[in-house]
Design a protein around this motif. Structure first.
Motif, PDB file in Angstrom:
ATOM      1  N   SER A   1     -27.510   9.064   9.685  1.00 10.16           N
ATOM      2  CA  SER A   1     -27.498  10.503   9.944  1.00 10.16           C
ATOM      3  C   SER A   1     -26.146  11.102   9.568  1.00 10.16           C
ATOM      4  CB  SER A   1     -27.843  10.797  11.406  1.00 10.16           C
ATOM      5  OG  SER A   1     -26.775  10.423  12.242  1.00 10.16           O
TER       6      SER A   1
ATOM      7  N   SER B   1     -25.526   9.794   4.990  1.00 11.55           N
ATOM      8  CA  SER B   1     -26.327  10.218   3.849  1.00 11.55           C
ATOM      9  C   SER B   1     -25.770  11.568   3.427  1.00 11.55           C
ATOM     10  CB  SER B   1     -27.791  10.347   4.266  1.00 11.55           C
ATOM     11  OG  SER B   1     -27.880  11.197   5.395  1.00 11.55           O
TER      12      SER B   1
ATOM     13  N   GLY C   1     -33.928  19.479  -4.146  1.00 12.51           N
ATOM     14  CA  GLY C   1     -33.593  19.309  -2.735  1.00 12.51           C
ATOM     15  C   GLY C   1     -34.775  19.378  -1.786  1.00 12.51           C
TER      16      GLY C   1
ATOM     17  N   HIS D   1     -31.678  24.640   3.787  1.00 14.77           N
ATOM     18  CA  HIS D   1     -30.849  23.855   2.871  1.00 14.77           C
ATOM     19  C   HIS D   1     -31.363  23.872   1.437  1.00 14.77           C
ATOM     20  CE1 HIS D   1     -29.868  22.366   6.863  1.00 14.77           C
ATOM     21  NE2 HIS D   1     -28.732  21.904   6.406  1.00 14.77           N
TER      22      HIS D   1
ATOM     23  N   CYS E   1     -22.050  16.242   6.109  1.00 16.25           N
ATOM     24  CA  CYS E   1     -23.095  15.517   5.407  1.00 16.25           C
ATOM     25  C   CYS E   1     -24.202  15.093   6.362  1.00 16.25           C
ATOM     26  CB  CYS E   1     -22.509  14.322   4.659  1.00 16.25           C
ATOM     27  SG  CYS E   1     -21.190  13.514   5.523  1.00 16.25           S
ATOM     28  N   GLY E   2     -25.228  14.495   5.771  1.00 16.10           N
ATOM     29  CA  GLY E   2     -26.354  14.003   6.550  1.00 16.10           C
ATOM     30  C   GLY E   2     -27.000  15.103   7.359  1.00 16.10           C
ATOM     31  N   THR E   3     -27.354  14.775   8.600  1.00 15.93           N
ATOM     32  CA  THR E   3     -28.057  15.767   9.416  1.00 15.93           C
ATOM     33  C   THR E   3     -27.144  16.898   9.877  1.00 15.93           C
ATOM     34  OG1 THR E   3     -27.668  14.363  11.337  1.00 15.93           O
ATOM     35  CG2 THR E   3     -29.807  14.150  10.270  1.00 15.93           C
ATOM     36  N   ARG E   4     -25.845  16.768   9.650  1.00 20.22           N
ATOM     37  CA  ARG E   4     -24.927  17.829  10.059  1.00 20.22           C
ATOM     38  C   ARG E   4     -24.585  18.801   8.924  1.00 20.22           C
ATOM     39  NH1 ARG E   4     -23.652  13.654  13.427  1.00 20.22           N
ATOM     40  NH2 ARG E   4     -22.451  12.532  11.859  1.00 20.22           N
ATOM     41  N   ARG E   5     -25.216  18.590   7.777  1.00 20.48           N
ATOM     42  CA  ARG E   5     -24.921  19.446   6.627  1.00 20.48           C
ATOM     43  C   ARG E   5     -25.280  20.899   6.933  1.00 20.48           C
ATOM     44  NH1 ARG E   5     -25.162  18.124   0.727  1.00 20.48           N
ATOM     45  NH2 ARG E   5     -26.223  19.765  -0.420  1.00 20.48           N
TER      46      ARG E   5
END
Ligand SMILES: Cc1cc2nc3c(=O)[nH]c(=O)nc-3n(C[C@H](O)[C@H](O)[C@H](O)COP(=O)(O)O)c2cc1C
Ligand code: SF4
Ligand code: FES
Lengths: 568, 202
Positions: free
Chosen positions: A471, A474, B46, B127, B149-153
């Motif tokens: 999480s 990536s 995306g 996104h 990045c990731g789920t915090r993007r």
């Protein structure tokens, strides 16, 4: 240092270096490896320097700070030559005694040598210690003989002879043919045949081509690449130059991380030394071949190790996988053919060229050749790096080298390949170390990181842990991966907290299936692998969490209330 | 440029080499849903909503139509059970963030996506990157970018640039599939509460 201008001059230089060395001169080889979990290596090295000065032995004793010796569990390790006496868990306080007793007095200090935990038997020489005895250390065996900051040490053991052979006795196509015949498969995780990738890059149109070393090593639990590269940088570099010659590339990149200062330093020194000797730069060894190497540093997240993300990072952009459907070996950095291989893949090249594909092909299994570096971690007695032939049964790695499971616990599962890999249960550990066998079992050899888990490990938590890792590691660009991870992580976290619901497993499988098919890069397409393997082999554990609110491994804290977890 | 033929949903379709499957389909009047695609911008890949099934030398695979290049004799299927399943899930995952987003409503209906399948986490942003890419590729200002990045993007305006460029432009607002809410909101936040770092620089 004078430039070397031919293969003959290289051989002369080697003889000259060897003849100036006295094999009888005592030498202490101390691991200064970063992989070493045993702290205080530098204090031990300083203690040796100080004691040798005190006893006025500077001229008579050599101190060699080497790369990782592999037996990290027992570090710091000091080996005293001649005699190969191996001392484990050496402290600065032991040093005066080692110098007086062993180096000067030629006596072995019993207290510091290896003792078999079962039989109580002692082993004084490195090669007698069970951890080393059955390994096949083709890539790492010289680590105790080499100061990674000294190109002369590498030349003394025949370094760069393979490069000379390739440049003067082989055509580029013959080099590729040899790598193909050896069936060298990529060590970075995919197991893709290196020879065909080289061929693609060679055949791709364009004058400007690149070769790259992937030294990102972002998988949690993987530390063999930095051990190998830090300990013997010239081996990787020699492989890279040979590859560049075969592919027709004149510019190479080494991609590694900011947070490995020792590796960075050793690479920088190796590049400078190779250039001074004329092993890099213009007209290498007088052959007319030109090749230069740049180092690219990035802290990066896990996905930065993916080939197209890594290449964008080298271009100075954010390390996001490229969405285009074209291979990087055809169109990579700045849209030019770019051949990327892992550290260990490159390190295999020189020996294949020197000893031939026939020899290489005799090691390993039918379709997985050569040796593999394995980093052992988790619930295992001997954490460290081992090198074994492909085909070695996993049981032998865990019990023979790893020394088994500590605290009298039972082995439950082994996990390979980190967040893109899978776990297999104890009942399957007689399987051989082999790309295809492991893939069939639902795991993946990955980079060679082997996480050993004992009976107290909760497999649901294990699957949750890897998603949690992803999480943040990536890139988050595409929906199936970013949102898939978010939702799967929520569901798994709930299950470990006793809030699992009927239908959770089906929902997890459904999300996983979509990510596996629709995500943009291999990371997203593999997020479900750890989960799938757990569902395949440990489904009842999942169901116990959901239906009975019970953690069979007694590990999930929140299930304690319902009597399902033990006090910790 | 050379013409080639491929097959989309059982129909022979002519296309030029270098086109994407999405472009070829559009030319033939076959519609493929997209969220992150925009004609003025580089293909992004995306949202993956444009996922279709292609068959090449006997092997089928799922690819993003907005990026996959056409090839002679390629067989494309834009509506299979697998494709629909993927699109439904993608929509459900996005509806958790922006349940009322205009663009998602018809699609949700068509693919049977349940807007309440996942717990709501209303950050609104899908996104798609349209604002970020428009600012970079068309306006060449880079006043907005992705951070983390990731789920915090998430998207974030760069206050130093945004304070100079954005008030007279705002061309990205109507591109936002969540009805310009997201971009406007983030911009205001960036300018009203600039980060401590930008204060130092300012
Ligand atoms: C998310 C992700 C992370 C990766 N990380 C690494 C890495 O840290 N090191 C590495 O050598 N390969 C890594 N790979 C594999 C590379 O993309 C590439 O296949 C490899 O470097 C090619 O070298 P090889 O054929 O010699 O293995 C990663 C792949 C993915 C999808
Ligand atoms: S699959 Fe994951 S890591 Fe790969 S591009 Fe998509 S969001 Fe990024
Ligand atoms: S439109 Fe193709 S991925 Fe978004």
């Amino acid at each position: 240092m004078a430039r070397i201008n031919s293969a003959a001059e290289l051989e002369e230089l080697r003889k000259d270096i060897v003849s100036k060395r006295d094999a009888a001169k005592p030498c202490v080889a101390i691991c200064a490896g970063i992989a070493c979990l045993g702290p205080g290596n530098d204090r031990v090295i300083s203690a040796f320097e100080e004691e040798i000065r005190k006893q006025s032995l500077e001229a008579r004793v050599e101190i060699r700070a080497t790369g990782c010796h592999g037996f990290c569990e027992k570090g710091p390790i000091a080996i005293i030559y001649p005699g190969e006496i191996c001392y484990l868990q050496v402290t600065p306080e032991d040093v005066p005694e080692i110098v007086s007793q062993t180096i000067v007095g030629k006596k072995v200090i019993d207290r510091l040598v290896y003792t078999d935990p079962d039989t109580g038997e002692k082993a004084a020489r490195q090669s007698e210690i069970p951890f080393y005895r059955n390994q096949m250390r083709l890539l790492t065996g010289n680590s105790t003989r080499i100061n990674p900051k000294s190109i002369e040490d590498y030349l003394a053991i025949g370094g760069y002879a393979a490069l000379a052979k390739a440049l003067f006795e082989m055509k580029p196509d013959q080099v590729i043919e040899e790598i193909k015949k050896a069936n060298l498969r990529g060590r970075g995780g995919g197991g893709f045949p290196a020879g065909s990738k080289w061929q693609t890059a060679r055949n791709a149109p364009g004058e400007e081509k690149y070769v790259i070393v992937n030294a990102h090593e972002g998988e949690p639990g993987a530390f063999m690449d930095r051990a190998l590269f830090t300990g013997n940088p010239h081996l990787v570099l020699e492989g890279l130059i040979i590859g560049a010659y075969a592919i027709g590339s004149h510019r190479g990149f080494i991609y590694t991380r900011h947070d490995t200062p020792q590796l960075r330093e050793n690479i920088a020194i190796a590049l400078a030394q190779a250039e001074e000797y004329g092993l890099l730069g213009e007209n290498i060894l007088g052959s007319g071949f030109n090749f230069n190497v740049e180092v690219h540093l990035d802290v990066g997240i896990f996905v930065s190790g993916e080939s197209s993300a890594l290449m964008r990072s080298i271009e100075g952009k954010a390390p996001e996988p490229r969405p285009k459907y074209i291979r990087t070996s055809v169109s990579g950095i700045w849209d030019r053919p770019s051949n990327l291989n892992n550290v260990e893949t490159w390190a295999n090249v020189p020996q294949i060229i020197s000893k031939g594909s026939g020899w290489y092909g005799s090691i390993g299994t039918d379709r997985s050749k050569g040796t593999k570096l394995i980093s052992l971690s988790g619930n295992i007695c001997n954490t460290g790096v081992v090198e074994v032939p492909m085909g070695t049964p996993l049981r032998e790695i865990i019990y023979g080298f790893g020394g088994g499971i500590p605290n009298g616990k039972k082995l439950k599962a082994v996990h390979f390949g980190g967040p893109m890999g899978g776990s297999i249960p104890e009942s399957l550990i007689d399987s051989p170390l082999d790309f295809d066998v492991l893939a069939e079992l639902g795991t993946s050899l990955g980079a060679g990181d082997m996480l050993v888990m004992d009976e107290d490990t909760c497999m649901v938590e294990m699957a949750r842990y890897f998603l949690d890792f992803l999480s943040g590691e990536s890139c988050g660009k595409c929906v199936p991966c970013r949102e898939g991870i978010r939702q799967m992580l929520k569901i798994l976290t709930n299950i470990t907290k006793g809030k699992g619901k009927e239908g959770d497993i089906q929902l997890l499988e459904e999300i996983a299936g979509v990510a596996g098919e629709a995500a943009l890069c291999s990371l997203g397409r593999s997020i479900a692998k750890p989960l799938y393997s757990v569902l395949k082999y440990f489904r009842d554990e999942f169901e116990a969490h959901i239906k009975e609110k019970r953690c069979p491994a007694l590990s999930c804290q929140e299930l304690a209330a319902s009597g399902g977890a033990k006090e910790k | 440029m050379s013409e080639i033929t491929l097959q989309i949903d059982g129909r022979e379709v002519a296309a030029r080499k270098g086109m994407t499957v999405l472009e070829a389909a559009k030319k033939a009047g076959i519609s493929i849903p997209t969220l992150c695609h925009h004609e003025k911008l580089e293909p992004y890949g995306g949202c993956r909503l444009c996922t279709v099934e292609v068959e090449e030398r006997g092997r089928t695979k799922m690819v993003a139509a907005c990026l996959y290049p056409v090839e002679k004799d390629l067989v494309v299927k834009t509506r299979t059970e697998k494709v629909d399943r993927i699109r439904k899930m993608i929509l459900e995952l996005l509806l958790a963030h922006a349940p009322d987003a205009f663009e998602l409503q018809d699609l949700a209906l068509e693919y049977g996506a349940d807007r309440d399948r996942f717990e709501k986490e209303s950050s609104f942003c899908l996104h798609c990157g349209l604002c970020v890419r428009y600012c970079a590729e068309v306006k060449k200002k880079n006043a907005i970018g992705f951070i983390n990045c990731g789920t915090r993007r998430e998207i974030s305006f760069i206050p130093e640039i945004a304070s100079k460029e954005c008030w007279n432009c705002k061309e990205c607002f109507p591109l936002c599939p969540t009805e310009a809410l997201q971009a406007a909101f983030v911009l205001t936040k960036a300018l009203v509460f600039p980060s401590p770092l930008s204060e130092l620089k300012g």
